[in-house]
Motif scaffolding. Sequence first.
Motif, PDB file in Angstrom:
ATOM      1  N   ALA A 119       0.860  -1.057   0.017  1.00 20.52           N
ATOM      2  CA  ALA A 119       0.090  -0.028   0.080  1.00 20.52           C
ATOM      3  C   ALA A 119       0.904   1.228   0.106  1.00 20.52           C
ATOM      4  CB  ALA A 119      -1.045  -0.024   1.194  1.00 20.52           C
ATOM      5  N   GLY A 120       1.986   1.272   0.583  1.00 24.71           N
ATOM      6  CA  GLY A 120       2.898   2.622   0.734  1.00 24.71           C
ATOM      7  C   GLY A 120       3.506   2.744  -0.624  1.00 24.71           C
ATOM      8  N   MET A 121       3.986   1.525  -1.268  1.00 26.35           N
ATOM      9  CA  MET A 121       4.374   1.791  -2.663  1.00 26.35           C
ATOM     10  C   MET A 121       3.480   2.196  -3.750  1.00 26.35           C
ATOM     11  SD  MET A 121       6.584  -1.706  -2.617  1.00 26.35           S
ATOM     12  CE  MET A 121       7.786  -1.313  -4.286  1.00 26.35           C
ATOM     13  N   LYS A 122       2.346   1.683  -3.424  1.00 31.92           N
ATOM     14  CA  LYS A 122       1.373   2.347  -4.470  1.00 31.92           C
ATOM     15  C   LYS A 122       1.109   3.708  -4.179  1.00 31.92           C
ATOM     16  CE  LYS A 122      -3.549   1.836  -5.569  1.00 31.92           C
ATOM     17  NZ  LYS A 122      -3.384   1.938  -7.015  1.00 31.92           N
ATOM     18  N   GLU A 123       0.968   4.274  -3.081  1.00 32.43           N
ATOM     19  CA  GLU A 123       0.967   5.687  -2.889  1.00 32.43           C
ATOM     20  C   GLU A 123       2.342   6.484  -3.563  1.00 32.43           C
ATOM     21  OE1 GLU A 123      -1.858   7.245  -1.803  1.00 32.43           O
ATOM     22  OE2 GLU A 123      -2.397   5.095  -2.012  1.00 32.43           O
ATOM     23  N   VAL A 124       3.489   5.880  -3.547  1.00 32.91           N
ATOM     24  CA  VAL A 124       4.307   6.329  -4.234  1.00 32.91           C
ATOM     25  C   VAL A 124       4.315   6.916  -5.847  1.00 32.91           C
ATOM     26  CG1 VAL A 124       6.912   6.591  -4.894  1.00 32.91           C
ATOM     27  CG2 VAL A 124       6.121   5.571  -2.751  1.00 32.91           C
ATOM     28  N   THR A 125       3.494   5.600  -6.187  1.00 34.29           N
ATOM     29  CA  THR A 125       3.161   5.697  -7.760  1.00 34.29           C
ATOM     30  C   THR A 125       1.924   6.754  -7.825  1.00 34.29           C
ATOM     31  OG1 THR A 125       1.313   3.999  -7.514  1.00 34.29           O
ATOM     32  CG2 THR A 125       3.780   3.361  -8.233  1.00 34.29           C
ATOM     33  N   ARG A 126       1.232   7.262  -6.947  1.00 37.84           N
ATOM     34  CA  ARG A 126       0.195   7.953  -7.097  1.00 37.84           C
ATOM     35  C   ARG A 126       0.647   9.375  -7.204  1.00 37.84           C
ATOM     36  NH1 ARG A 126      -4.685   7.378  -5.863  1.00 37.84           N
ATOM     37  NH2 ARG A 126      -4.628   5.755  -4.446  1.00 37.84           N
ATOM     38  N   ALA A 127       1.568   9.831  -6.607  1.00 39.72           N
ATOM     39  CA  ALA A 127       2.080  10.909  -6.582  1.00 39.72           C
ATOM     40  C   ALA A 127       2.838  11.156  -7.802  1.00 39.72           C
ATOM     41  CB  ALA A 127       3.254  11.186  -5.137  1.00 39.72           C
ATOM     42  N   ARG A 128       3.576  10.210  -8.253  1.00 41.27           N
ATOM     43  CA  ARG A 128       4.394  10.508  -9.523  1.00 41.27           C
ATOM     44  C   ARG A 128       3.646  10.436 -10.570  1.00 41.27           C
ATOM     45  NH1 ARG A 128       9.577   8.488  -8.942  1.00 41.27           N
ATOM     46  NH2 ARG A 128      10.232   9.165 -10.967  1.00 41.27           N
ATOM     47  N   LYS A 129       2.502   9.914 -10.658  1.00 42.55           N
ATOM     48  CA  LYS A 129       1.369   9.900 -11.740  1.00 42.55           C
ATOM     49  C   LYS A 129       0.668  11.251 -11.967  1.00 42.55           C
ATOM     50  CE  LYS A 129       0.246   5.130 -12.379  1.00 42.55           C
ATOM     51  NZ  LYS A 129      -0.484   3.913 -12.055  1.00 42.55           N
ATOM     52  N   ILE A 130       0.424  11.802 -10.747  1.00 43.31           N
ATOM     53  CA  ILE A 130      -0.115  13.313 -10.633  1.00 43.31           C
ATOM     54  C   ILE A 130       1.018  14.104 -11.300  1.00 43.31           C
ATOM     55  CG2 ILE A 130      -1.025  14.977  -9.310  1.00 43.31           C
ATOM     56  CD1 ILE A 130      -1.545  12.967  -6.993  1.00 43.31           C
ATOM     57  N   VAL A 131       1.986  14.001 -10.879  1.00 42.55           N
ATOM     58  CA  VAL A 131       2.973  15.100 -11.400  1.00 42.55           C
ATOM     59  C   VAL A 131       3.262  14.794 -12.938  1.00 42.55           C
ATOM     60  CG1 VAL A 131       5.540  15.613 -11.392  1.00 42.55           C
ATOM     61  CG2 VAL A 131       4.470  15.041  -9.381  1.00 42.55           C
ATOM     62  N   ALA A 132       3.313  13.529 -13.477  1.00 37.93           N
ATOM     63  CA  ALA A 132       3.197  13.286 -14.883  1.00 37.93           C
ATOM     64  C   ALA A 132       2.065  13.940 -15.574  1.00 37.93           C
ATOM     65  CB  ALA A 132       3.434  11.968 -15.098  1.00 37.93           C
ATOM     66  N   GLY A 133       0.790  13.794 -15.101  1.00 38.74           N
ATOM     67  CA  GLY A 133      -0.303  14.687 -15.675  1.00 38.74           C
ATOM     68  C   GLY A 133      -0.394  15.838 -15.587  1.00 38.74           C
TER      69      GLY A 133
END
Length: 298
Positions: A119-133
């Motif tokens: 779950a913690g690793m998934k939230e890391v991907t969330r932040a990076r995807k927001i930035v990419a978008g």
Amino acid sequence: MDIVSTLGLSNFVVQFSRISLYPFFDMAHYTMSIMNLKNQPGAIDVAHDSPIACWFSGMLCCFGGAILASLLLGEPPIEPFTNNRNIIMASVIWYLIFYCPYDKFYKCCNFLPSKLFIAGMKEVTRARKIVAGVVDAHSRYRNGWLAVIAVGWAKGAGSGLISNFEQLVRGVWMPERNELLKMSYATKVTLIGAVLFTLQEMNHLPITRHNLIFLYTMFVVSTKVAMVLFNIHHSPFAPMEIALYHMAFSWQSSSSEEHFKTEASKKEELQGKQCPAPSGIPSEEMDMIKRRKTKKSE
């Protein structure tokens, strides 16, 4: 604002913002997304009755953000499926979660220490995807605040925003569970992140991008881990949301309710005046009239 530099973490933060999501963080994202899919009512039955529908539903959960962001930017929504490496990885994880003998893989991932880590690793991907978008949308719409926020929001929480379509693939239609009507914690925190990164990208927030990525990631990771650890299902923003709602949106609703109540009472009074009860007729005669009417109708 340089809290990170005062703590001597500048180099670490820069390296953290550049870390590659493939393969471990992407693997955690796919694992958690498909585990959430398996926990949906009727998902296991669909997996046994129609594996193709279940697989497509799983891919929508894994790549929903990229699909929705592509639609908003006028790009082909099929483009996320051109990355064969990620599609194969997500498909393997989907198969193991749904069809592994004795459900061993799902049980290992659902074991609390493993689940906290995933779950913690998934939230890391969330932040990076927001930035990419946000970065992608800002390169096309320099002054389009709403457009940039919408793309960043879609990129980070697209699987939740298209949940009605994903449910429809599994033969379930529940429009009352629309994510815009009842936002989950993930959708809310992604919207907050999209607003913050949009302000930073447009130079309205005095903080560098890698510092904001680090601070936002630490916040969402710690919050999500705490929610999983203590089995919290409601949004931690609920008290703040209630206070803001009462300050901004409850005045009109309360006044309108009072207005409708007074209008209803006035109408009842007018109807009572216009249609008064017959007076001067004894109650016995009224009973006789009613009995005659019932006999005639029979």
